[in-house]
Motif scaffolding. Structure first.
Motif, PDB file in Angstrom:
ATOM      1  N   ARG A   1       0.814  -1.219   0.000  1.00 37.89           N
ATOM      2  CA  ARG A   1       0.000   0.000   0.000  1.00 37.89           C
ATOM      3  C   ARG A   1       0.847   1.269   0.000  1.00 37.89           C
ATOM      4  NH1 ARG A   1      -5.548  -0.553   1.877  1.00 37.89           N
ATOM      5  NH2 ARG A   1      -6.106  -2.735   2.070  1.00 37.89           N
ATOM      6  N   ILE A   2       2.111   1.154  -0.328  1.00 37.28           N
ATOM      7  CA  ILE A   2       2.955   2.343  -0.469  1.00 37.28           C
ATOM      8  C   ILE A   2       3.075   2.700  -1.948  1.00 37.28           C
ATOM      9  CG2 ILE A   2       5.333   3.180  -0.360  1.00 37.28           C
ATOM     10  CD1 ILE A   2       5.541   2.356   2.398  1.00 37.28           C
ATOM     11  N   TYR A   3       2.790   3.964  -2.236  1.00 41.57           N
ATOM     12  CA  TYR A   3       2.847   4.485  -3.596  1.00 41.57           C
ATOM     13  C   TYR A   3       3.869   5.623  -3.656  1.00 41.57           C
ATOM     14  CZ  TYR A   3      -1.624   2.060  -4.153  1.00 41.57           C
ATOM     15  OH  TYR A   3      -2.618   1.106  -4.196  1.00 41.57           O
ATOM     16  N   LEU A   4       4.356   5.873  -4.857  1.00 40.70           N
ATOM     17  CA  LEU A   4       5.301   6.964  -5.078  1.00 40.70           C
ATOM     18  C   LEU A   4       4.644   8.038  -5.928  1.00 40.70           C
ATOM     19  CD1 LEU A   4       8.490   4.936  -6.073  1.00 40.70           C
ATOM     20  CD2 LEU A   4       7.768   5.621  -3.770  1.00 40.70           C
ATOM     21  N   LYS A   5       4.732   9.283  -5.485  1.00 49.88           N
ATOM     22  CA  LYS A   5       4.329  10.395  -6.331  1.00 49.88           C
ATOM     23  C   LYS A   5       5.604  11.003  -6.896  1.00 49.88           C
ATOM     24  CE  LYS A   5       2.456  14.264  -4.741  1.00 49.88           C
ATOM     25  NZ  LYS A   5       1.429  15.206  -4.211  1.00 49.88           N
ATOM     26  N   ILE A   6       5.709  11.003  -8.211  1.00 51.61           N
ATOM     27  CA  ILE A   6       6.908  11.467  -8.902  1.00 51.61           C
ATOM     28  C   ILE A   6       6.613  12.841  -9.491  1.00 51.61           C
ATOM     29  CG2 ILE A   6       8.655  10.883 -10.609  1.00 51.61           C
ATOM     30  CD1 ILE A   6       8.267   8.686  -8.531  1.00 51.61           C
ATOM     31  N   SER A   7       7.406  13.831  -9.112  1.00 52.94           N
ATOM     32  CA  SER A   7       7.171  15.197  -9.561  1.00 52.94           C
ATOM     33  C   SER A   7       8.343  15.717 -10.389  1.00 52.94           C
ATOM     34  CB  SER A   7       6.983  16.099  -8.342  1.00 52.94           C
ATOM     35  OG  SER A   7       8.220  16.189  -7.634  1.00 52.94           O
ATOM     36  N   SER A   8       8.168  16.920 -10.890  1.00 51.01           N
ATOM     37  CA  SER A   8       9.278  17.567 -11.595  1.00 51.01           C
ATOM     38  C   SER A   8      10.482  17.719 -10.678  1.00 51.01           C
ATOM     39  CB  SER A   8       8.835  18.936 -12.114  1.00 51.01           C
ATOM     40  OG  SER A   8       7.792  18.807 -13.061  1.00 51.01           O
ATOM     41  N   ASN A   9      10.241  17.905  -9.380  1.00 49.77           N
ATOM     42  CA  ASN A   9      11.359  17.986  -8.434  1.00 49.77           C
ATOM     43  C   ASN A   9      12.186  16.715  -8.462  1.00 49.77           C
ATOM     44  OD1 ASN A   9      10.187  20.375  -7.749  1.00 49.77           O
ATOM     45  ND2 ASN A   9       9.957  19.952  -5.574  1.00 49.77           N
ATOM     46  N   THR A  10      11.523  15.579  -8.571  1.00 54.25           N
ATOM     47  CA  THR A  10      12.220  14.292  -8.617  1.00 54.25           C
ATOM     48  C   THR A  10      13.118  14.226  -9.845  1.00 54.25           C
ATOM     49  OG1 THR A  10      10.202  13.349  -7.665  1.00 54.25           O
ATOM     50  CG2 THR A  10      11.896  11.800  -8.394  1.00 54.25           C
ATOM     51  N   PHE A  11      12.577  14.645 -10.986  1.00 52.43           N
ATOM     52  CA  PHE A  11      13.364  14.621 -12.218  1.00 52.43           C
ATOM     53  C   PHE A  11      14.547  15.582 -12.141  1.00 52.43           C
ATOM     54  CE2 PHE A  11       9.006  13.678 -14.101  1.00 52.43           C
ATOM     55  CZ  PHE A  11       9.206  12.307 -14.093  1.00 52.43           C
ATOM     56  N   LEU A  12      14.321  16.764 -11.601  1.00 54.74           N
ATOM     57  CA  LEU A  12      15.385  17.756 -11.521  1.00 54.74           C
ATOM     58  C   LEU A  12      16.530  17.271 -10.634  1.00 54.74           C
ATOM     59  CD1 LEU A  12      13.202  20.983 -11.223  1.00 54.74           C
ATOM     60  CD2 LEU A  12      14.703  20.372 -13.135  1.00 54.74           C
ATOM     61  N   ARG A  13      16.205  16.593  -9.549  1.00 54.69           N
ATOM     62  CA  ARG A  13      17.246  16.039  -8.684  1.00 54.69           C
ATOM     63  C   ARG A  13      18.008  14.937  -9.412  1.00 54.69           C
ATOM     64  NH1 ARG A  13      15.951  13.260  -4.645  1.00 54.69           N
ATOM     65  NH2 ARG A  13      17.730  13.751  -3.336  1.00 54.69           N
ATOM     66  N   ALA A  14      17.291  14.119 -10.174  1.00 47.60           N
ATOM     67  CA  ALA A  14      17.931  13.014 -10.883  1.00 47.60           C
ATOM     68  C   ALA A  14      18.831  13.511 -12.007  1.00 47.60           C
ATOM     69  CB  ALA A  14      16.870  12.072 -11.441  1.00 47.60           C
TER      70      ALA A  14
END
Length: 201
Positions: free
Chosen positions: A117-130
């Motif tokens: 029941r754990i989900y990930l919300k992926i945002s532009s912040n995630t991409f920018l860090r990567a």
């Protein structure tokens, strides 16, 4: 919409009852970091929060948590007591991506995939860090999919905090899904969110 509630407050459960049962909110969002909090808070597993977590579990209310990976041990202690909680990790809990794939420093995040029941919300912040690390956003997205599956990953625009129009942010996210099938892309952009928040469907 989702609401924010102080889980440390004595009346947290009553506040949730009012916001969800009376006012129609479909989720709650907690800030243990982010916004005006530059470091990871230490209150997620405070005993005072137990009534609020218990209410969310009993009422199947999804809880979106903005946190850093340093808070994962706290979250695991919460899940030990309330294993049926639905948790959405905002910005994918800001994993440590140093060294690139297979991201050994992100092991604590990957280990959370054992909780269904754990989900990930992926945002532009995630991409920018990567983008600052070896492997880039494509490498990260493939690694997260391999551990959690696209059915537990959801796009979050972070609009309007992230600059740009919604179409621009959508195009930006789409750019990093080259390793995803069409079915996985559909899960990422709509299917997962509709399962977390059935009202969207």
């Amino acid at each position: 919409g989702v609401c924010s509630v102080d889980f440390l407050a004595d009346e947290a459960a009553e506040r949730l009852t009012d916001l969800v049962k009376e006012r129609g909110f479909v989720g709650v969002r907690l800030f243990s970091t982010g916004s005006t909090l530059p470091t990871q808070g230490e209150w997620l597993d405070d005993p005072k929060t137990a009534p609020a977590w218990e209410w969310c579990e009993a009422n199947e209310l999804p809880v979106c948590v903005q946190m850093q990976s340093a808070g994962i041990p706290q979250l695991e202690r919460v899940l030990a007591d309330f294993p049926r909680l639905t948790i959405v990790l905002d910005h994918a809990a800001r994993p440590d991506l140093a060294g690139g794939p297979p991201y050994p420093n992100a092991a604590p995040l990957f280990a959370l995939s054992r909780y269904e029941r754990i989900y990930l919300k992926i945002s532009s912040n995630t991409f920018l860090r990567a983008e600052k690390e070896e492997g880039g956003p494509v490498g990260l997205m493939n690694a997260l999919r391999d551990h959690f599956g696209a059915q537990r990953m959801a796009w979050g625009s972070n609009f309007p905090a992230t600059k740009g129009t919604l179409p621009d942010l959508l195009a930006y996210a789409s750019h990093f899904l080259g390793g995803f099938t069409e079915a996985e892309r559909a899960e990422f952009f709509s299917g997962t969110a509709a399962r977390i928040y059935p009202a969207l469907a």
